[in-house]
Design an enzyme around this catalytic site. Sequence first.
Site, PDB file in Angstrom:
ATOM      1  CG  ASN A  84      -1.530   1.225   1.527  1.00  0.00           C
ATOM      2  OD1 ASN A  84      -1.800   1.825   0.514  1.00  0.00           O
ATOM      3  ND2 ASN A  84      -2.344   1.462   2.767  1.00  0.00           N
ATOM      4  CD1 TRP A  85       3.658   1.227  -2.866  1.00  0.00           C
ATOM      5  CD2 TRP A  85       3.868   2.688  -4.682  1.00  0.00           C
ATOM      6  NE1 TRP A  85       4.493   0.762  -3.668  1.00  0.00           N
ATOM      7  CE2 TRP A  85       4.467   1.483  -4.656  1.00  0.00           C
ATOM      8  CE3 TRP A  85       3.550   3.431  -5.621  1.00  0.00           C
ATOM      9  CZ2 TRP A  85       5.452   1.100  -5.779  1.00  0.00           C
ATOM     10  CZ3 TRP A  85       4.383   3.296  -6.837  1.00  0.00           C
ATOM     11  CH2 TRP A  85       5.116   2.385  -7.078  1.00  0.00           C
ATOM     12  CE  LYS A  86       0.188   3.361   4.867  1.00  0.00           C
ATOM     13  NZ  LYS A  86       0.265   3.602   6.317  1.00  0.00           N
ATOM     14  CB  SER A 102       5.844  -2.252  11.741  1.00  0.00           C
ATOM     15  OG  SER A 102       5.472  -1.045  12.163  1.00  0.00           O
ATOM     16  CD  GLU A 121      -2.553   5.100   6.901  1.00  0.00           C
ATOM     17  OE1 GLU A 121      -2.823   5.443   5.922  1.00  0.00           O
ATOM     18  OE2 GLU A 121      -1.721   4.748   7.613  1.00  0.00           O
ATOM     19  N   GLY A 134       3.186   1.813  10.804  1.00  0.00           N
ATOM     20  CA  GLY A 134       3.922   2.874  10.751  1.00  0.00           C
ATOM     21  C   GLY A 134       4.793   3.212  11.782  1.00  0.00           C
ATOM     22  CD  GLU A 145      -2.950  -2.967   7.413  1.00  0.00           C
ATOM     23  OE1 GLU A 145      -1.860  -3.231   6.875  1.00  0.00           O
ATOM     24  OE2 GLU A 145      -3.643  -1.885   7.235  1.00  0.00           O
ATOM     25  N   GLY A 155       3.098  -1.267   4.126  1.00  0.00           N
ATOM     26  CA  GLY A 155       2.908   0.163   3.784  1.00  0.00           C
ATOM     27  C   GLY A 155       4.423   0.584   3.314  1.00  0.00           C
ATOM     28  N   GLY A 156       5.149   1.253   4.221  1.00  0.00           N
ATOM     29  CA  GLY A 156       6.321   1.781   4.143  1.00  0.00           C
ATOM     30  C   GLY A 156       7.312   0.926   3.260  1.00  0.00           C
ATOM     31  CG  HIS A 161      -5.706   1.345   5.712  1.00  0.00           C
ATOM     32  ND1 HIS A 161      -5.166   2.410   6.483  1.00  0.00           N
ATOM     33  CD2 HIS A 161      -4.599   0.831   5.354  1.00  0.00           C
ATOM     34  CE1 HIS A 161      -3.942   2.273   6.585  1.00  0.00           C
ATOM     35  NE2 HIS A 161      -3.504   1.100   5.860  1.00  0.00           N
TER      36      HIS A 161
HETATM   37  C1  PEP Z   1      -0.268  -0.342   6.260  1.00  0.00           C
HETATM   38  O1  PEP Z   1      -0.653   1.200   6.423  1.00  0.00           O
HETATM   39  O2  PEP Z   1      -1.385  -0.664   5.756  1.00  0.00           O
HETATM   40  C2  PEP Z   1       0.754  -0.770   6.685  1.00  0.00           C
HETATM   41  C3  PEP Z   1       0.940  -1.974   7.121  1.00  0.00           C
HETATM   42  O3  PEP Z   1       1.867   0.275   7.006  1.00  0.00           O
HETATM   43  P1  PEP Z   1       3.206  -0.130   7.443  1.00  0.00           P
HETATM   44  O4  PEP Z   1       3.784  -1.363   6.783  1.00  0.00           O
HETATM   45  O5  PEP Z   1       4.049   1.327   7.003  1.00  0.00           O
HETATM   46  O6  PEP Z   1       3.246  -0.166   9.039  1.00  0.00           O
END
Ligand code: PEP
Length: 248
Positions: A9-11, A208, A95, A169, A163, A229-230, A93
């Site tokens: 997920n590049w957000k 993470s 967010e 993050g 999640e 994500g990241g 999600h």
């Molecule tokens: C996400 O936002 O779905 C996520 C898992 O982010 P991260 O891997 O950066 O914690």
Amino acid sequence: MRRKMAAGNWKMNGTQASLEVLDRLKTAHVDSSCDIVICPPNPLLIPAADRCTGSSVAIGAQDCHAEFKGAFTGDTSAEMIADSGATYAIVGHSERREAYGDTDAQVCAKANAVQNGGLVAIVCIGESLTQREAGEALPVLKSQLAGSVPAGSNGANLVVAYEPIWAIGTGKIPTLDQIAEVHMALREELVGRFGAEGGNIRLLYGGSVKPGNAADIFATSDVDGALVGGASLKAEDFSPIIDALATS
Ligand code: PEP
């Protein structure tokens, strides 16, 4: 047998220049034993899907409106996402639940639209740190799952991503026992609701996930992959995660 999945997920990150990551993933993971999905921002859906045609990398959106079309300024329908060449859409999600107030019922309606549009819905659920510390994680997650997953779901049109909000993050992850406990509970719920078909629905862990912790997470029972994500923004981070999944 559930096929493993690594979804990124590049957000709200990335421009057309970032699509070179897709070239590197395609080349590094030809004939991958895992489903590899990248969910870039909407303006990149078409060039990303064009770039990945015929490859092991699929493309997904990060959200989807529940309605087929209409006066919904700024939103994107399942038909539009499918027309772009994408085949997945994340819904629910945390967010979006937090920033836009998406409720379980709205997430369910979005997931339903995604599935009716011929796409695979990646439905996210997760507890807050307060809920975790109060011992409420499992009931919260079961309630989110029941409320967010459409009745017509099956192993081909639904993926569930667990999640924990406090792990996204932050560099923190639950213990492997906690992940296993949640995934086992979610599996029981899915089988309870959908019968044997519930055993075909993939359960991803997200929050993470990094190259350094991926192998341990993927060795945890009932973890079919990750939503990342990241660490999905750079091929040098995402590739080792895919490798860890493929060899798990
Ligand atoms: C996400 O936002 O779905 C996520 C898992 O982010 P991260 O891997 O950066 O914690």
